[in-house]
Design a protein around this motif. Structure first.
Motif, PDB file in Angstrom:
ATOM      1  N   ARG A  94       0.845  -1.205   0.000  1.00 26.17           N
ATOM      2  CA  ARG A  94       0.000   0.000   0.000  1.00 26.17           C
ATOM      3  C   ARG A  94       0.876   1.249   0.000  1.00 26.17           C
ATOM      4  N   PHE A  95       1.551   1.472  -1.118  1.00 29.74           N
ATOM      5  CA  PHE A  95       2.501   2.586  -1.211  1.00 29.74           C
ATOM      6  C   PHE A  95       1.803   3.934  -1.203  1.00 29.74           C
ATOM      7  N   TRP A  96       0.487   3.934  -1.470  1.00 28.15           N
ATOM      8  CA  TRP A  96      -0.225   5.205  -1.527  1.00 28.15           C
ATOM      9  C   TRP A  96      -0.643   5.697  -0.141  1.00 28.15           C
ATOM     10  N   GLN A  97      -0.551   4.800   0.872  1.00 21.67           N
ATOM     11  CA  GLN A  97      -0.977   5.223   2.212  1.00 21.67           C
ATOM     12  C   GLN A  97       0.116   6.024   2.897  1.00 21.67           C
ATOM     13  N   SER A  98      -0.306   6.871   3.829  1.00 22.11           N
ATOM     14  CA  SER A  98       0.693   7.619   4.583  1.00 22.11           C
ATOM     15  C   SER A  98       1.220   6.740   5.713  1.00 22.11           C
ATOM     16  N   GLY A  99       2.272   7.211   6.358  1.00 18.71           N
ATOM     17  CA  GLY A  99       2.870   6.474   7.460  1.00 18.71           C
ATOM     18  C   GLY A  99       1.908   6.241   8.611  1.00 18.71           C
TER      19      GLY A  99
ATOM     20  N   ALA B  90      -0.849   4.932   8.547  1.00 20.54           N
ATOM     21  CA  ALA B  90      -1.487   3.617   8.426  1.00 20.54           C
ATOM     22  C   ALA B  90      -0.801   2.604   9.340  1.00 20.54           C
ATOM     23  N   LEU B  91       0.471   2.866   9.656  1.00 18.82           N
ATOM     24  CA  LEU B  91       1.227   1.932  10.499  1.00 18.82           C
ATOM     25  C   LEU B  91       0.753   1.974  11.948  1.00 18.82           C
TER      26      LEU B  91
END
Lengths: 333, 255
Positions: B115-120, B122-123
């Motif tokens: 999910r490269f489109w999510q921001s950090g 999301a972690l």
């Protein structure tokens, strides 16, 4: 430490404001807008193109641990395909930039499929060999103009409103401001994309893969797949940088695709600071400016840059930005 | 001992340029047990591990996980099927924080890696679960420390925690107590015992005290073959084992 004077209380607040990403991007935009007042505008745009090229390369080397010695192939392909689309197909500048970027990305898919499983020096050699094939293909291709390169590529208009060819005067500085703004915005957008990618879940996985690939795989991270897509992204951004350079200079030449260019981008990244977000851009600015300022020395420029590189590798391994960061980190303790 | 076999190999073979490291090995690991793989240096224990976890291609034979033939799967694929390993040399992501070491494993488990489109941000969804693991392994004060800065025993604890974050059904531990002091060995044994609850563990281990106290079943390897198998007492009493592996009978008696 408890007896700090009162007035220092304002400093952490300022530091916190400055650390906010939005503020940092805004400051970079301001700095970018100020650049044509300091250096000749075309040189400023060339610097921005190389900054994006170096950052694209650093995405691969600094964050995926892959030293590509063939990135000129993407840069050159971007430049030539931009020229082809703009001159032969009469596409507008944005569509032509997209053509250059997509062509480089497609080439990245080819290179990546062949090279991504190779490690270390083998990866560098495979990418170099593939880039040489591309170079000779560009020498032979009917539309590239061979040794002369592709000249007189039109800049055109954006949205039929903004003339990239003409010059405008802003605050007493006459420059092709429309073109400059386009280049600056695309360069910053490229950097923003890289920053965002590295901060994303994929970015964390990428750092894990670079740190300990076997361990990453043992946790189920598909190392090759992650590296492959980072490679393609890096190729696409390098292609965009090459396309922008062709847009700025109206010229795509073999030097863009030659192995010296692959070496140049390694230099920029190492001198600026590999594995730092802004280092490669700083290295690119520094080296392009040096080329320009010392143009009178002729062939000696290469010798001088070689000497700087040697000093850098021996004494400042982390590069300009890396050393500055380490120094600031040490000062804080 | 449970009767169902969860992980097995049949006539497993691996050659390295004429040298046969694993030579027709048959092994059955029963579900819910702690199974130890022991043997002298060069017996092929780590090679067996690399074959079972698909880090090395096999030269012959087959591997099964439950009812599935996994002989041709990739290392990443078997992880998704619940077979997760640790490494002989402590393997942590040194330049990530302790918290991120765990979060990246949880991310992999959730399938969110691409999910490269999510921001950090999301972690952050994984932070709570990571904190629970940190507490379990007495690492909670070290969450923001870089893993490389941890002392050796803590690194191994982090490695085990990270492996468990993948929630494996079968856990393969390659010399979990190697290079540890006595206290860390005792602590690690306790961690393994807890980790083994509801799971199957296959471990390579040199420390016979650890093997004796943890393992339900032991397979002795020598020159890539199975030399003996059974409980600790059975194996220790086997004259072949005494001769080939232990050398001095007294060591077994006192272990």
């Amino acid at each position: 430490m408890a007896a700090l004077p009162q007035h220092t209380a304002a400093r952490p607040q300022l530091a916190a404001t400055l650390a906010h990403p939005a503020v940092q991007w805004f400051l970079l935009l301001l700095a970018g807008l100020g650049l044509p007042f300091l250096v000749y505008p075309v040189l400023a745009m060339e610097m921005l193109c190389f900054a994006l090229f170096a950052s694209a390369f650093n995405l691969l080397m600094g964050y995926a641990g892959l030293l590509s010695f063939g990135h000129a192939a993407f840069f050159g392909t971007g430049a030539y395909l931009f020229g082809y689309a703009s001159k032969m197909l009469a596409f507008g500048p944005l569509a032509s930039l997209a053509c250059g970027t997509l062509a480089a990305a497609a080439l990245g898919v080819v290179f990546g499929s062949i090279a991504i499983r190779r490690q270390g020096i083998y990866f560098a050699m495979v990418t170099l060999a593939l880039a040489q094939i591309v170079y000779f293909a560009l020498v032979q291709a009917p539309f590239t103009g061979g040794e002369d390169g592709m000249q007189g590529i039109p800049r055109g208009m954006v949205f039929g409103m903004f003339d990239l060819q003409g010059e405008q005067t802003v605050l007493g500085q006459t420059a092709p401001w429309c073109l400059y703004l386009l280049v600056l915005v695309l360069c910053l957008a490229g950097h923003a994309l890289i920053a965002r990618l590295l901060a994303s879940p994929t970015g964390l996985a990428l750092r894990a893969v670079q740190d300990h690939e076997a361990r990453a795989r043992s946790l189920g991270l598909q190392a090759d797949r992650i590296k492959f897509w980072v490679f393609v992204t890096s190729a696409a951004l390098a292609g965009l940088a090459g396309a922008m350079k062709a847009l700025v200079l109206g010229l795509a030449s073999l030097t863009d695709a030659a192995w010296n260019m692959s070496g140049e981008v390694v230099l920029m990244t190492l001198i600026g600071g590999v594995g730092t977000l802004l280092g490669p851009a700083v290295g690119a600015f520094f080296l392009r400016y040096l080329h320009h300022a010392l143009a009178g020395l002729g062939g000696w420029v290469t010798v001088l840059i070689g000497a700087i590189f040697v000093i850098c590798v021996l004494l400042f391994r982390r590069g300009m930005v890396g050393e500055w960061r380490a120094w600031r980190g040490a000062a804080r303790v | 001992m449970s009767a169902t076999t969860i992980l097995s190999c049949h006539q497993l073979r691996r050659e390295f340029r004429g040298f046969t490291a694993v030579d027709g090995l048959d092994l059955q690991v029963a579900e819910g047990t702690i199974h130890a793989l022991i043997g002298p240096n060069g017996a092929g224990k780590t090679t067996v591990f690399n074959l079972l976890t698909r880090f090395l291609p096999v030269s012959g034979g087959s591997i099964r996980l439950r009812d599935e033939d996994i002989t041709r799967l990739s290392a990443e694929q078997v992880v998704g099927r619940g077979l997760v390993r640790s490494f002989q040399i402590s393997a942590v992501f040194g330049h990530l924080s302790v918290l991120d070491n765990l979060r990246v494993a949880l991310l992999a488990r959730a399938g969110g890696v691409h999910r490269f489109w999510q921001s950090g941000r999301a972690l952050n969804a994984f932070t709570d679960e990571a904190q629970v693991l940190l507490r379990d392994f007495a690492l909670e004060g070290l969450a923001s420390a870089l893993a490389v800065s941890l002392p050796y025993g803590r690194k191994r604890a982090l490695e085990l925690a990270t492996t468990l974050a993948r929630n494996p059904q079968v856990l393969l531990l390659d010399e979990p107590t190697q290079g540890m002091g006595v206290e860390d060995v005792a602590r690690t044994c306790e961690l393994i015992r807890r980790a083994a609850e509801g799971r199957t563990v296959l471990m390579v281990e040199h420390n016979l005290n650890v093997v004796a106290s943890l393992a339900d079943r032991i397979t002795v390897l020598a020159r890539g073959r199975r030399l003996a198998e059974g409980s600790y007492q059975e194996v220790a009493a086997d004259p072949l084992v005494r001769e080939a592996y232990l050398g001095h009978a007294s060591e077994v008696a006192h272990a």
